[in-house]
Design an enzyme around this catalytic site. Structure first.
Site, mmCIF file in Angstrom:
data_model
loop_
_atom_site.group_PDB
_atom_site.id
_atom_site.type_symbol
_atom_site.label_atom_id
_atom_site.label_comp_id
_atom_site.label_asym_id
_atom_site.label_seq_id
_atom_site.Cartn_x
_atom_site.Cartn_y
_atom_site.Cartn_z
ATOM 1 N N ASN A 211 -23.866 -48.193 32.644
ATOM 2 C CA ASN A 211 -25.348 -49.202 33.786
ATOM 3 C C ASN A 211 -23.955 -49.865 35.056
ATOM 4 O OD1 ASN A 211 -24.830 -51.873 32.334
ATOM 5 N ND2 ASN A 211 -25.918 -50.822 30.843
ATOM 6 N N ASP A 280 -30.444 -48.488 27.001
ATOM 7 C CA ASP A 280 -31.989 -48.456 25.669
ATOM 8 C C ASP A 280 -32.069 -47.243 24.711
ATOM 9 O OD1 ASP A 280 -33.500 -50.856 26.450
ATOM 10 O OD2 ASP A 280 -34.468 -50.512 27.967
ATOM 11 N N LYS A 290 -17.319 -29.630 27.406
ATOM 12 C CA LYS A 290 -17.982 -29.884 28.889
ATOM 13 C C LYS A 290 -19.197 -29.531 29.468
ATOM 14 C CE LYS A 290 -16.784 -30.625 33.833
ATOM 15 N NZ LYS A 290 -15.787 -30.358 34.652
ATOM 16 N N PRO A 308 -31.759 -48.140 19.189
ATOM 17 C CA PRO A 308 -31.218 -49.377 18.197
ATOM 18 C C PRO A 308 -31.630 -50.893 19.054
ATOM 19 C CG PRO A 308 -29.882 -49.054 17.724
ATOM 20 C CD PRO A 308 -30.135 -47.927 18.593
ATOM 21 N N ILE A 310 -30.730 -54.104 19.839
ATOM 22 C CA ILE A 310 -29.752 -54.737 18.144
ATOM 23 C C ILE A 310 -30.061 -56.116 18.649
ATOM 24 C CG2 ILE A 310 -27.236 -55.823 17.825
ATOM 25 C CD1 ILE A 310 -26.301 -53.329 19.893
ATOM 26 N N LYS A 344 -40.675 -61.731 26.231
ATOM 27 C CA LYS A 344 -38.950 -60.924 25.620
ATOM 28 C C LYS A 344 -38.501 -62.127 24.660
ATOM 29 C CE LYS A 344 -37.580 -58.300 28.222
ATOM 30 N NZ LYS A 344 -36.657 -57.663 29.823
ATOM 31 N N LYS A 348 -38.074 -60.304 20.849
ATOM 32 C CA LYS A 348 -36.909 -60.428 20.076
ATOM 33 C C LYS A 348 -36.509 -61.751 18.845
ATOM 34 C CE LYS A 348 -35.095 -57.962 23.815
ATOM 35 N NZ LYS A 348 -34.424 -57.062 23.775
#
Ligand code: C5P
Length: 405
Positions: A211, A280, A290, A308, A310, A344, A348
Site C-alpha cells: 500500500n 489485511d 517468477k 493476523p 497484530i 475499532k 481492537k
C-alpha cells in the site's frame, strides 16, 4: 522557571530585524546562564537594531551575519545548521517568516533556516496589522503545519510603532521556558514500540501486494519519543525514510514478520503505537520462481489469506492482564470517521485510537486527527504537522501510564 534541560545544549539563536531585537540580548544571556552553548546568527536588518558585538560578548562566540565576504570561511550556513540541536528565532519578523515559509535562501539566516532539520522555535514580533494580514497568517500556518515549527505567540499591548494590539514579542523568560520544554525528557525510563510504514506481501520473487503508506507518521512518533527520552523500538516496513536519531529500528517486510518483531519486544515496552498500514491479506502461497503468463489465460486469480491483526491480538492478550502496555492504534478512514473509530476502539481492545481521513493525512507532512480513548476521552487536534501530532499522541499515552516507571 525550569531551564535545567538546557544544560549543555547547542542552541542557535537567530535574530531578525525588528525593534524587539533589543530583547534578544537578555534572551542570549538567559540561555548562557542556563548552561546552553549559544551560537548567534543575525540578519543584516537586525544589526540596525542591536550590534553583533553585544551578542558576541554575551554568547562568547563570533556572531555570523553574512553569507559572503572576507570573514566567511566556507559553507557556514550548513555548519551552523548542523551544529545546533535547536534553532530559536527571536524576534522573527514578518519578512523572515515569509522567506522561511517559501524556502528562500537569500541571506545567511534564511539559508541556515532552509538547511536546518531539527526543532525550530520562533517568537514572532511585528505591527499588529502585519500580524493579522492573511499573508502572515498563511506563512505561520505553513510553518506550523508543514514544517513542524513551534511558536511562542506574541503578546498584546502597546507596540513600539504606536499601534495597540497583538504583535509584541514574548518576553525572553517565556521564550526560554518554551525552549526548555522542547528538551524535556518526560518519557525517560519508558520504552515505546512503534510500528510504521506499509507491509509488503510477496507474490513471487519480483512481485508483491502493498500500500502507499509513507511511514512518516510512525517515524515522527518514534523520533518524538526518542527526543523525549524514551527507549524506542521502531518496527518498520520498507520506507524511504532515515532512522531517527536514538531509535533502534527493526526492519521487516510482511505482516507476519511485523507480528514476530512486535511479539519479540512486547514484554519490554510500556506503550505500543501501531502506525503501520498492515496488509489485511497475503497471497496464500509465495511462488518460488517468477510467475509466467500462460497462453490463453486472460484472468489470474491469486488466492489471499487473512493476515493476523497484530493490534487486536495484543488487545485480546492483555484484556485481563493486571499490567499492560498502553496500546494505541490508528484508523485511516475515507468516511464516517468517528463511528468507525469507536468501533475499532472496541474491536481492537486499544486504549487509544487516532482516527484520520485518508484525504487529510495519507503520505502528507501534516494531518488532522480525532483521538478517542477507551476511557471516553475525545480530542480533535485540528490540522497540525505530523511532528506535532506525534507529540499529542505521546501526551495522551503518557497520561495513561501507571504512576511510576
Ligand atoms: O482494521 P484497520 O486496518 O483499519 O486497523 C488499523 C489499526 O490496526 C492500525 O493501528 C494498524 O497498525 C493495526 N493493524 C494491525 N494488524 C493488521 C491490521 C491493522 O495491527 N493486520
Amino acid at each position: 522557571m525550569n531551564s535545567d534541560t538546557l544544560e549543555g545544549r547547542a542552541v542557535l539563536l537567530g535574530i531578525t530585524g525588528g525593534i524587539a531585537a533589543y530583547k534578544s540580548a537578555s534572551l542570549c544571556r538567559l540561555f548562557v546562564k542556563a548552561g546552553a552553548h549559544v551560537q548567534v546568527v543575525m540578519s543584516r536588518a537586525a544589526c540596525e537594531f542591536i550590534t553583533p558585538l553585544t551578542l558576541q560578548t554575551l554568547s562568547g562566540r563570533e556572531v555570523h551575519v553574512d553569507m559572503f565576504g572576507r570573514s566567511v570561511k566556507g559553507v557556514e550556513h550548513i555548519d551552523l545548521a548542523d551544529d545546533a540541536e535547536l534553532f530559536v528565532v527571536a524576534p522573527a519578523t514578518a519578512d523572515y517568516l515569509a522567506r522561511a515559509a517559501t524556502g528562500r535562501a537569500s541571506d545567511l539566516i534564511s539559508a541556515v533556516t532552509l538547511a536546518f532539520t531539527k526543532q525550530v522555535l520562533a517568537a514572532p514580533a511585528m505591527n499588529t496589522n502585519m500580524w493579522n494580514n492573511p499573508a502572515t497568517r498563511r506563512n505561520l500556518d505553513t510553518l506550523a503545519a508543514s514544517h513542524g515549527w513551534n511558536f511562542v505567540q506574541p503578546g498584546s499591548g502597546e507596540l513600539a510603532c504606536g499601534w495597540s494590539g497583538q504583535g509584541r514579542m514574548a518576553e525572553p523568560e517565556e521564550i526560554l521556558e518554551a525552549a526548555s520544554a522542547l528538551f524535556s525528557a518526560d518519557l525517560r525510563g519508558r520504552a515505546v514500540l512503534v510500528t510504521a510504514g506499509p507491509t509488503v506481501e510477496d507474490i513471487d520473487p519480483v512481485r508483491f501486494l502493498s500500500n502507499r503508506s509513507s511511514g512518516k507518521m510512525g517515524y515522527a512518533v518514534a523520533a518524538a519519543a526518542a527526543r523525549r527520552g524514551a527507549e524506542v523500538i521502531l518496527v518498520s516496513g520498507p520506507t524511504a525514510l532515515p532512522c531517527p536519531a536514538g531509535v533502534r529500528r527493526v526492519d521487516v517486510r510482511s505482516a507476519l514478520e511485523m507480528q514476530r518483531a512486535v511479539d519479540e519486544n512486547i514484554a519490554e515496552v510500556d506503550a505500543v503505537v501501531m502506525c503501520a498500514a498492515v496488509a489485511d491479506y497475503r497471497p496464500a502461497k509465495v511462488a518460488p520462481h517468477k510467475l509466467k503468463k500462460q497462453r490463453g489465460e486472460d484472468e489470474r486469480i491469486i488466492e489471499l489469506v487473512r493476515n493476523p491483526d497484530i493490534l487486536a491480538g495484543l488487545g485480546a492478550r492483555f484484556a485481563d492482564a493486571p499490567s499492560r502496555p498502553v496500546l494505541a492504534g490508528f484508523a485511516l478512514e475515507t468516511k464516517d470517521l468517528e463511528r468507525a473509530a469507536q468501533k475499532k476502539l472496541a474491536a481492537k481492545g486499544a486504549d487509544i485510537i487516532v482516527a484520520n481521513l485518508a484525504a487529510d493525512g495519507f503520505a502528507k507532512d501534516d494531518n488532522a486527527a480525532l483521538i478517542l480513548g477507551r476511557d471516553g476521552a475525545r480530542r480533535d487536534t485540528g490540522r497540525v504537522s505530523k511532528r506535532q501530532l506525534a507529540e499529542v499522541i505521546l501526551d495522551e499515552i503518557k497520561s495513561r501510564f501507571p504512576a511510576n516507571p
